[in-house]
Design an enzyme around this catalytic site. Sequence first.
Site, PDB file in Angstrom:
ATOM      1  N   TYR A  99       0.867  -1.176   0.000  1.00  0.00           N
ATOM      2  CA  TYR A  99       0.000   0.000   0.000  1.00  0.00           C
ATOM      3  C   TYR A  99       0.902   1.224   0.000  1.00  0.00           C
ATOM      4  O   TYR A  99       1.849   1.302   0.786  1.00  0.00           O
ATOM      5  CB  TYR A  99      -0.882  -0.019   1.247  1.00  0.00           C
ATOM      6  CG  TYR A  99      -1.821   1.165   1.377  1.00  0.00           C
ATOM      7  CD1 TYR A  99      -2.962   1.259   0.584  1.00  0.00           C
ATOM      8  CD2 TYR A  99      -1.573   2.175   2.317  1.00  0.00           C
ATOM      9  CE1 TYR A  99      -3.838   2.333   0.715  1.00  0.00           C
ATOM     10  CE2 TYR A  99      -2.445   3.250   2.448  1.00  0.00           C
ATOM     11  CZ  TYR A  99      -3.576   3.319   1.648  1.00  0.00           C
ATOM     12  OH  TYR A  99      -4.441   4.375   1.778  1.00  0.00           O
TER      13      TYR A  99
ATOM     14  N   ASP B 287       9.318   2.674  -0.543  1.00  0.00           N
ATOM     15  CA  ASP B 287       8.337   3.390   0.269  1.00  0.00           C
ATOM     16  C   ASP B 287       8.643   3.061   1.728  1.00  0.00           C
ATOM     17  O   ASP B 287       8.307   1.985   2.239  1.00  0.00           O
ATOM     18  CB  ASP B 287       6.921   2.941  -0.117  1.00  0.00           C
ATOM     19  CG  ASP B 287       5.860   3.688   0.679  1.00  0.00           C
ATOM     20  OD1 ASP B 287       6.226   4.370   1.664  1.00  0.00           O
ATOM     21  OD2 ASP B 287       4.675   3.587   0.319  1.00  0.00           O
TER      22      ASP B 287
ATOM     23  N   LYS C   1       4.751  10.344   8.164  1.00  0.00           N
ATOM     24  CA  LYS C   1       4.419  10.209   9.574  1.00  0.00           C
ATOM     25  C   LYS C   1       5.545  10.562  10.551  1.00  0.00           C
ATOM     26  O   LYS C   1       5.517  11.591  11.198  1.00  0.00           O
ATOM     27  CB  LYS C   1       3.949   8.782   9.878  1.00  0.00           C
ATOM     28  CG  LYS C   1       2.967   8.208   8.841  1.00  0.00           C
ATOM     29  CD  LYS C   1       2.437   6.861   9.276  1.00  0.00           C
ATOM     30  CE  LYS C   1       1.846   6.050   8.152  1.00  0.00           C
ATOM     31  NZ  LYS C   1       0.519   5.581   8.325  1.00  0.00           N
TER      32      LYS C   1
END
Length: 430
Positions: free
Chosen positions: A145, A240, A268
């Site tokens: 994802y 990622d 984040k």
Amino acid sequence: MLIKEKSKSLFAKAKKLIPGGVNSPVRAFKAVGGDPLFIKSAKGAYLYDEDGNKYVELINSWGPMILGHANEEIEHAVIETIKKSPSFGAPTDAEVNVAELIIDMVPSIEQVRMVNSGTEATMSAIRLARGFTGRDKIIKFEGCYHGHGDSFLIAAGSGVATMGTPDSPGVTKGTAADTLTAPYNNLDAVEELVQKNKDQIAAIIIEPVAGNMGCVLPKKGYLEGLRKICDNHGIIYIFDEVMTGFRLAKGGAQEVFNVMPDLTTLGKIIGGGMPVGAYGGKKEIMKYVSPEGPVYQAGTLSGNPIAMSAGFVMLNHLNTHGEIYSNLDDIATRIINGFNVNLSKVGKNYTMNSIGSMLSLFFTENEVSDFESAKTSDTDLFGRYFNAMLENGVYIAPSQFESLFLSTSIDERIADLIIEANLKSLERIL
Ligand code: HOZ
């Protein structure tokens, strides 16, 4: 039984005002049954809901709260920055300082651009890869994802896997056709895609450790094999590291596996919990980003001073306290050993995947090395386990297809509480 009256009434109100009552799908607890908990506050390893229930916390805002909740240094930095105004839409020294730290800590990053979320980081990174190579197609992996950009909602993990809609309606056929997918941990499948689409692949994007189909590790030689394929075919290799960056090591998964991508996406954690993302990599590629180059990408809140001040404290702390990573490893090992003992007590050989402070318990006895094998997990049983863990005071991700994240606030005593809750929960559901 937990009292959930306030959460229930807030959810009833939220459902009228917000689609599904939540601002991000996994939070709705749809995959595990029951209503979501509305969180009032958190401190260290603990989370408190609106009804006053207290839980040990293993989500940690899906990764970034590696130092535990409400860290005082970060809190101080945010308060001091906010006094000077929360946003200027103009350059600040804070963003330069964070960029310097990221470049210092992440081995392959020579230049970095701040954005506002991991989704923005991955969308921008593939636009850059396309602009740089002049090619349209990308390869991603089933169950990985990369946020909710159109190009990534094909065979996607995380919330889309949880909701059973890994290919989202609303993504145009043209966009979908430019995203090719391969099973995780299968080099031959990638080689075949590259051969079939010669000189058309701009980028291969991967979670070097997948966290969005549960925690799934790359097999030995896999990340290196992808590096070779990229080198042989002029393809941009993108890690990622929104979840793994600064979590598995100061330099993320690329440091742990010693495999260097061309571009890295981050999120984040580099904002200490504030909304933020970044993408960076080789200077020769990054210089294609506007205003130095032609690939456009912009944002008023990019490099926002509050996010940058929180991120600077977070990254600086991680950079100057290298012992954090071995301490997290020790706590993770204690928890994993405890879980394995519990599993043998209940006569099950379920699969535990872990690396550093990321871990997943899959309700399957199969090895889990890709999305197909992750899906052999008994998700109904997982749902019952999730609710039993809540009753036993531990808040885990409300989906089998998410990793758990530990924080430095979990000491041996709290780890033992988690192990005890795990045993009680397994005994209850089996
Ligand atoms: N899909 C996110 C984690 N992989 C969850 C985001 C959230 O609900 O906050």
